[in-house]
Design a protein around this motif. Structure first.
Motif, mmCIF file in Angstrom:
data_model
loop_
_atom_site.group_PDB
_atom_site.id
_atom_site.type_symbol
_atom_site.label_atom_id
_atom_site.label_comp_id
_atom_site.label_asym_id
_atom_site.label_seq_id
_atom_site.Cartn_x
_atom_site.Cartn_y
_atom_site.Cartn_z
ATOM 1 N N UNK A 124 4.453 -4.863 -47.816
ATOM 2 C CA UNK A 124 5.799 -5.259 -48.221
ATOM 3 C C UNK A 124 6.826 -4.161 -48.049
ATOM 4 N N UNK A 125 6.403 -2.910 -48.242
ATOM 5 C CA UNK A 125 7.324 -1.788 -48.056
ATOM 6 C C UNK A 125 7.497 -1.429 -46.578
ATOM 7 N N UNK A 126 6.496 -1.736 -45.751
ATOM 8 C CA UNK A 126 6.558 -1.352 -44.345
ATOM 9 C C UNK A 126 7.357 -2.341 -43.501
ATOM 10 N N UNK A 127 7.281 -3.646 -43.840
ATOM 11 C CA UNK A 127 7.927 -4.670 -43.015
ATOM 12 C C UNK A 127 9.433 -4.453 -42.874
ATOM 13 N N UNK A 128 10.197 -4.165 -43.957
ATOM 14 C CA UNK A 128 11.636 -3.928 -43.764
ATOM 15 C C UNK A 128 11.927 -2.770 -42.816
ATOM 16 N N UNK A 129 11.163 -1.689 -42.905
ATOM 17 C CA UNK A 129 11.381 -0.561 -42.004
ATOM 18 C C UNK A 129 11.119 -0.925 -40.561
ATOM 19 N N UNK A 130 10.064 -1.698 -40.324
ATOM 20 C CA UNK A 130 9.755 -2.130 -38.955
ATOM 21 C C UNK A 130 10.877 -3.001 -38.403
ATOM 22 N N UNK A 131 11.371 -3.934 -39.221
ATOM 23 C CA UNK A 131 12.460 -4.807 -38.774
ATOM 24 C C UNK A 131 13.730 -4.010 -38.488
ATOM 25 N N UNK A 132 14.049 -3.053 -39.366
ATOM 26 C CA UNK A 132 15.239 -2.221 -39.152
ATOM 27 C C UNK A 132 15.121 -1.436 -37.853
ATOM 28 N N UNK A 133 13.954 -0.854 -37.600
ATOM 29 C CA UNK A 133 13.764 -0.066 -36.387
ATOM 30 C C UNK A 133 13.899 -0.929 -35.137
ATOM 31 N N UNK A 134 13.300 -2.107 -35.143
ATOM 32 C CA UNK A 134 13.351 -2.956 -33.957
ATOM 33 C C UNK A 134 14.754 -3.495 -33.708
ATOM 34 N N UNK A 135 15.476 -3.831 -34.792
ATOM 35 C CA UNK A 135 16.851 -4.310 -34.616
ATOM 36 C C UNK A 135 17.740 -3.196 -34.082
ATOM 37 N N UNK A 136 17.619 -1.994 -34.656
ATOM 38 C CA UNK A 136 18.434 -0.877 -34.178
ATOM 39 C C UNK A 136 18.116 -0.548 -32.719
#
Length: 272
Positions: A124-136
């Protein structure tokens, strides 16, 4: 190869006959500074050769062609690297501050008593970071192509796969920093301490091949090194599976190690 020299088959015959002859230099335009230095060596050798035979033949002439970046456009070199660097900042901050914020606000103990296991909490803590990185990374890649005219010669799905592998590796690093940090300030300092050496050792500022052997070993375990090579290769060199698979495998390997260590630290804290 940084530089290739193409000498025509009739070079010697033309030199001996005293007729003009052309030698072609092919330069890797992705590393423009190093390539220009290498080309200056070739030019000095050509000038010395021409001076030695000045009384007998006309000077030899070198024509250069820069591969992958023909006009030595600096944007073509910088923007594919920025796809990696900018996404690094966002992903690391989101993941590294997640658990540290829970501790600082006093909700960390409440999180541990939920039915969720430490593994599910980490996901749950990793998914937001992965999404942010891929969007950026996607936004910067799109801007590089459509706003700045950087050529995209590879396959889009390969770039997305590389983005995901890199974001997964970064999330492992960020969660590990967060797991050992007691406050958001410590987590932020941990991100800074990782980010600066990561950029320096990534090959963005200086080629990895020119570094000492010890620093080359550190670069091999640096996820940014692999993703910058993938990004520039997919953008400018049209990387295929043979070139993409080794670097992507290295990123998944780094992700597996960092996520495993972060899980062990978090699990030990949950049991104590």
């Amino acid at each position: 190869a940084l530089l290739g020299l193409r000498i025509p088959p009739d070079f010697s015959r033309k030199v001996l006959a005293g007729t003009p002859v052309t030698v072609q230099a092919l330069i890797d335009g992705r590393k423009s500074n190093a390539a220009q230095i290498a080309f200056s060596y070739i030019r000095d050798i050509s000038s010395a050769f021409a001076d030695e035979r000045a009384e007998q033949v006309l000077p030899a002439r070198i024509e250069r062609r820069n591969l992958y970046n023909p006009n030595l456009n600096y944007k073509w070199f910088v923007l594919p690297s920025l796809v990696a660097i900018i996404s690094t900042i966002g992903c690391l901050l989101v993941t590294a501050l997640s658990l540290a914020r829970e501790r600082e606000e006093g909700t960390y103990d409440q999180l541990l008593v939920t039915p969720l296991t430490p593994g599910y909490i980490m996901v749950g803590k990793a998914v937001p970071g992965i999404l942010v990185a891929m969007v950026q990374a996607s936004v910067i890649a799109a801007a590089a192509v459509f706003l700045y005219g950087v050529p995209f010669t590879g396959h889009l799905w390969m770039l997305l796969l590389a983005m995901f592998a890199y974001a997964l590796a970064l999330s492992g690093v960020g969660l590990l920093i967060s797991a050992i940090s007691a406050s958001q300030q410590q987590a932020f300092l941990g991100v800074f301490c990782f980010m600066v050496p990561s950029v320096v050792l990534s090959g963005y500022l200086a080629p990895v091949e020119n570094m000492p052997a010890a620093l080359q070993l550190l670069s091999a375990v640096n996820p940014l090194t692999h993703f910058i090579a993938l990004s520039k290769g997919i953008f400018l060199k049209g990387f295929g599976l043979a070139e993409v698979v080794p670097a992507v495998s290295a990123l998944f390997g780094i992700a597996a190690v960092t996520l495993f260590v972060a899980h062990r630290v978090f699990d030990r804290q949950a049991r104590s």
